[in-house]
Design a protein around this motif. Structure first.
Motif, PDB file in Angstrom:
ATOM      1  N   ARG A 151      -0.100  -5.107  -1.116  1.00 28.71           N
ATOM      2  CA  ARG A 151      -0.430  -3.861  -1.808  1.00 28.71           C
ATOM      3  C   ARG A 151      -1.017  -4.222  -3.163  1.00 28.71           C
ATOM      4  O   ARG A 151      -0.392  -4.956  -3.936  1.00 28.71           O
ATOM      5  CB  ARG A 151       0.821  -2.988  -1.974  1.00 28.71           C
ATOM      6  CG  ARG A 151       1.329  -2.410  -0.656  1.00 28.71           C
ATOM      7  CD  ARG A 151       2.614  -1.633  -0.827  1.00 28.71           C
ATOM      8  NE  ARG A 151       3.770  -2.507  -1.030  1.00 28.71           N
ATOM      9  CZ  ARG A 151       4.982  -2.073  -1.358  1.00 28.71           C
ATOM     10  NH1 ARG A 151       5.181  -0.778  -1.576  1.00 28.71           N
ATOM     11  NH2 ARG A 151       5.976  -2.917  -1.505  1.00 28.71           N
ATOM     12  N   ASP A 180       2.657 -10.480   5.673  1.00 30.74           N
ATOM     13  CA  ASP A 180       2.454  -9.411   6.646  1.00 30.74           C
ATOM     14  C   ASP A 180       1.616  -8.298   6.032  1.00 30.74           C
ATOM     15  O   ASP A 180       0.829  -7.638   6.720  1.00 30.74           O
ATOM     16  CB  ASP A 180       3.820  -8.871   7.079  1.00 30.74           C
ATOM     17  CG  ASP A 180       3.726  -7.599   7.896  1.00 30.74           C
ATOM     18  OD1 ASP A 180       3.990  -6.519   7.333  1.00 30.74           O
ATOM     19  OD2 ASP A 180       3.375  -7.686   9.079  1.00 30.74           O
ATOM     20  N   ASN A 181       1.791  -8.076   4.721  1.00 30.52           N
ATOM     21  CA  ASN A 181       1.056  -7.005   4.058  1.00 30.52           C
ATOM     22  C   ASN A 181       0.892  -7.314   2.576  1.00 30.52           C
ATOM     23  O   ASN A 181       1.670  -8.085   2.003  1.00 30.52           O
ATOM     24  CB  ASN A 181       1.780  -5.665   4.232  1.00 30.52           C
ATOM     25  CG  ASN A 181       3.130  -5.644   3.547  1.00 30.52           C
ATOM     26  OD1 ASN A 181       3.240  -5.311   2.353  1.00 30.52           O
ATOM     27  ND2 ASN A 181       4.182  -6.031   4.267  1.00 30.52           N
ATOM     28  N   THR A 227      -5.947   0.240   4.135  1.00 26.13           N
ATOM     29  CA  THR A 227      -5.807   1.555   3.511  1.00 26.13           C
ATOM     30  C   THR A 227      -6.428   1.467   2.128  1.00 26.13           C
ATOM     31  O   THR A 227      -6.074   0.581   1.342  1.00 26.13           O
ATOM     32  CB  THR A 227      -4.333   1.960   3.381  1.00 26.13           C
ATOM     33  OG1 THR A 227      -3.733   1.998   4.683  1.00 26.13           O
ATOM     34  CG2 THR A 227      -4.196   3.337   2.736  1.00 26.13           C
ATOM     35  N   GLU A 269      -0.548 -15.505   0.913  1.00 26.02           N
ATOM     36  CA  GLU A 269      -1.378 -14.587   1.681  1.00 26.02           C
ATOM     37  C   GLU A 269      -1.396 -14.978   3.156  1.00 26.02           C
ATOM     38  O   GLU A 269      -1.385 -14.121   4.038  1.00 26.02           O
ATOM     39  CB  GLU A 269      -2.806 -14.624   1.118  1.00 26.02           C
ATOM     40  CG  GLU A 269      -3.454 -13.285   0.941  1.00 26.02           C
ATOM     41  CD  GLU A 269      -4.771 -13.414   0.203  1.00 26.02           C
ATOM     42  OE1 GLU A 269      -5.018 -12.578  -0.672  1.00 26.02           O
ATOM     43  OE2 GLU A 269      -5.554 -14.351   0.482  1.00 26.02           O
ATOM     44  N   ASN A 293      -6.053  -1.863   9.720  1.00 29.61           N
ATOM     45  CA  ASN A 293      -5.072  -2.517   8.849  1.00 29.61           C
ATOM     46  C   ASN A 293      -5.436  -2.402   7.362  1.00 29.61           C
ATOM     47  O   ASN A 293      -4.808  -3.057   6.522  1.00 29.61           O
ATOM     48  CB  ASN A 293      -4.933  -4.000   9.215  1.00 29.61           C
ATOM     49  CG  ASN A 293      -6.252  -4.740   9.242  1.00 29.61           C
ATOM     50  OD1 ASN A 293      -7.209  -4.281   9.873  1.00 29.61           O
ATOM     51  ND2 ASN A 293      -6.323  -5.889   8.599  1.00 29.61           N
ATOM     52  N   GLU A 353       9.768  -9.636  -1.215  1.00 32.77           N
ATOM     53  CA  GLU A 353       8.375  -9.580  -1.660  1.00 32.77           C
ATOM     54  C   GLU A 353       8.177 -10.431  -2.921  1.00 32.77           C
ATOM     55  O   GLU A 353       9.131 -10.759  -3.622  1.00 32.77           O
ATOM     56  CB  GLU A 353       7.969  -8.139  -1.960  1.00 32.77           C
ATOM     57  CG  GLU A 353       7.872  -7.257  -0.728  1.00 32.77           C
ATOM     58  CD  GLU A 353       7.410  -5.863  -1.086  1.00 32.77           C
ATOM     59  OE1 GLU A 353       6.414  -5.400  -0.529  1.00 32.77           O
ATOM     60  OE2 GLU A 353       8.070  -5.234  -1.929  1.00 32.77           O
ATOM     61  N   LEU A 367      -3.570  -9.192   8.496  1.00 29.15           N
ATOM     62  CA  LEU A 367      -2.862  -8.796   7.284  1.00 29.15           C
ATOM     63  C   LEU A 367      -3.156  -7.335   6.983  1.00 29.15           C
ATOM     64  O   LEU A 367      -4.313  -6.906   7.028  1.00 29.15           O
ATOM     65  CB  LEU A 367      -3.326  -9.657   6.104  1.00 29.15           C
ATOM     66  CG  LEU A 367      -2.703  -9.336   4.743  1.00 29.15           C
ATOM     67  CD1 LEU A 367      -1.293  -9.894   4.680  1.00 29.15           C
ATOM     68  CD2 LEU A 367      -3.550  -9.901   3.608  1.00 29.15           C
ATOM     69  N   LYS A 368      -2.142  -6.571   6.666  1.00 29.37           N
ATOM     70  CA  LYS A 368      -2.332  -5.172   6.269  1.00 29.37           C
ATOM     71  C   LYS A 368      -2.507  -5.134   4.750  1.00 29.37           C
ATOM     72  O   LYS A 368      -1.695  -5.704   4.021  1.00 29.37           O
ATOM     73  CB  LYS A 368      -1.136  -4.324   6.699  1.00 29.37           C
ATOM     74  CG  LYS A 368      -0.960  -4.219   8.207  1.00 29.37           C
ATOM     75  CD  LYS A 368       0.179  -3.297   8.589  1.00 29.37           C
ATOM     76  CE  LYS A 368       1.545  -3.936   8.333  1.00 29.37           C
ATOM     77  NZ  LYS A 368       1.820  -5.065   9.244  1.00 29.37           N
ATOM     78  N   ILE A 369      -3.562  -4.466   4.298  1.00 26.20           N
ATOM     79  CA  ILE A 369      -3.794  -4.346   2.859  1.00 26.20           C
ATOM     80  C   ILE A 369      -3.909  -2.878   2.488  1.00 26.20           C
ATOM     81  O   ILE A 369      -4.585  -2.094   3.162  1.00 26.20           O
ATOM     82  CB  ILE A 369      -5.057  -5.127   2.419  1.00 26.20           C
ATOM     83  CG1 ILE A 369      -5.283  -4.937   0.897  1.00 26.20           C
ATOM     84  CG2 ILE A 369      -6.285  -4.732   3.212  1.00 26.20           C
ATOM     85  CD1 ILE A 369      -6.385  -5.802   0.319  1.00 26.20           C
ATOM     86  N   TRP A 370      -3.210  -2.521   1.422  1.00 31.08           N
ATOM     87  CA  TRP A 370      -3.299  -1.177   0.842  1.00 31.08           C
ATOM     88  C   TRP A 370      -3.821  -1.385  -0.574  1.00 31.08           C
ATOM     89  O   TRP A 370      -3.113  -1.905  -1.433  1.00 31.08           O
ATOM     90  CB  TRP A 370      -1.930  -0.522   0.827  1.00 31.08           C
ATOM     91  CG  TRP A 370      -1.934   0.952   0.483  1.00 31.08           C
ATOM     92  CD1 TRP A 370      -2.847   1.631  -0.258  1.00 31.08           C
ATOM     93  CD2 TRP A 370      -0.952   1.916   0.891  1.00 31.08           C
ATOM     94  NE1 TRP A 370      -2.507   2.952  -0.352  1.00 31.08           N
ATOM     95  CE2 TRP A 370      -1.350   3.154   0.349  1.00 31.08           C
ATOM     96  CE3 TRP A 370       0.222   1.839   1.648  1.00 31.08           C
ATOM     97  CZ2 TRP A 370      -0.604   4.312   0.541  1.00 31.08           C
ATOM     98  CZ3 TRP A 370       0.957   2.998   1.842  1.00 31.08           C
ATOM     99  CH2 TRP A 370       0.543   4.228   1.295  1.00 31.08           C
TER     100      TRP A 370
END
Length: 289
Positions: A115, A112-113, A208, A108, A206, A237, A169-172
């Motif tokens: 999901r 970068d992201n 979603t 983590e 950042n 990934e 960090l981008k989290i979806w």
């Protein structure tokens, strides 16, 4: 005192798997690849299997021998070599945090992201302190109250990646609507505060957030929760799967791609972002006294 063999952490496994992939792409077997940098095959094999150290300069030499030209790849793998044994803040909790969980926190911190599909719980990065304590207590059948409190601290400390100055960090996250209906008898305000936390997080650029409605058509998420962790510089990934016994990682490129496709289908089945926020707000309003 003899040197101890390096622990095959996720960072080392990612590095070893990447070097193996580039070697195969170059059409070299272990003997030929090792010879290009003056090694024996067993040394390269141990590096690819994450049971041996490798220095940044050695990574550079291997990548050049494999004909890699992408500077981003050089940077990413050299950094992995540098940080493979790096200690993070979570090491303070080494007596509490299981090795597999420590591995995930390190992922983590590099990522970068992320999901996430969460059919049973709010993802840890979006939890309140009270929700974290209550859910950890319910899941951890053998933990002491002190250990539960420490694990809740770790979960909240992880959330710093969402606002880190070097690039949040981008989290979806896609959460089942059923999760939002959960109630806590000991602290009735827990879910209300958690719903408010979700709404606040959903306003971050950042983050979603989507909700999978109770009346959704069947989708791949029915097979269970998973997290796809993505990295900069086009690094492969990693997928995290969790159960009562701990964490399992999926790291093969073809296997990971199956989860990526599954996530896309889950996204298409879930409520759109604005509708999801509206549902959460409606449920938050309904929990007020």
């Amino acid at each position: 005192m003899p040197n101890s063999r390096p622990v095959p952490t996720v960072r080392r496994r990612r590095l070893g798997e990447s070097l193996r992939r580039f070697r195969n792409d170059a059409g070299l077997n272990l003997d030929d690849a090792a010879a290009t940098v003056g090694w024996k095959a067993p040394k390269l094999s141990r590096i690819e299997n994450a049971t041996a150290h490798i220095r940044r300069g050695e990574v550079t030499a291997l990548l050049k021998a494999y004909g890699v030209c992408d500077l981003d790849v050089f940077t990413a793998l050299e950094d992995l070599a540098r940080d493979a044994g790096k200690r993070g803040w979570w090491q303070t909790y080494s007596g509490i945090v299981a090795p597999a969980y420590a591995d995930y926190i390190s992922l983590e911190s590099d990522a970068d992201n992320v999901r996430v599909f969460g059919p049973l719980l709010v993802p840890g990065l979006l939890q309140t302190a009270a929700y974290a304590r209550e859910t950890i207590s319910g899941i951890s059948m053998t933990r002491t109250p002190e250990e539960i409190a420490a694990l809740a601290e770790v979960r909240l400390a992880r959330q710093a990646v969402l606002t880190r100055p070097t690039g949040p960090l981008k989290i979806w996250a896609i959460i089942s609507e059923a999760v939002l209906h959960q109630r806590f008898a000991v602290r009735p305000t827990t879910m209300r505060d958690q719903l408010r936390r979700l709404l606040d997080c959903a306003e971050l650029p950042n983050v979603t957030l989507q909700i999978m409605p109770l009346n959704a058509t069947p989708h791949p998420g029915s097979a269970g929760a998973f997290s796809l962790v993505g990295f900069p510089n086009a690094m492969p990934e990693v997928v995290l799967l969790e159960n009562l016994l701990g964490a399992t990682y999926v790291e093969g490129v073809s296997e990971v791609s199956s989860f990526a496709e599954a996530f896309d289908r889950i996204v298409a089945t879930a409520l759109p972002v604005d509708d999801s926020k509206a549902l959460i707000a409606h449920m938050e309003e309904g929990t007020r006294p």
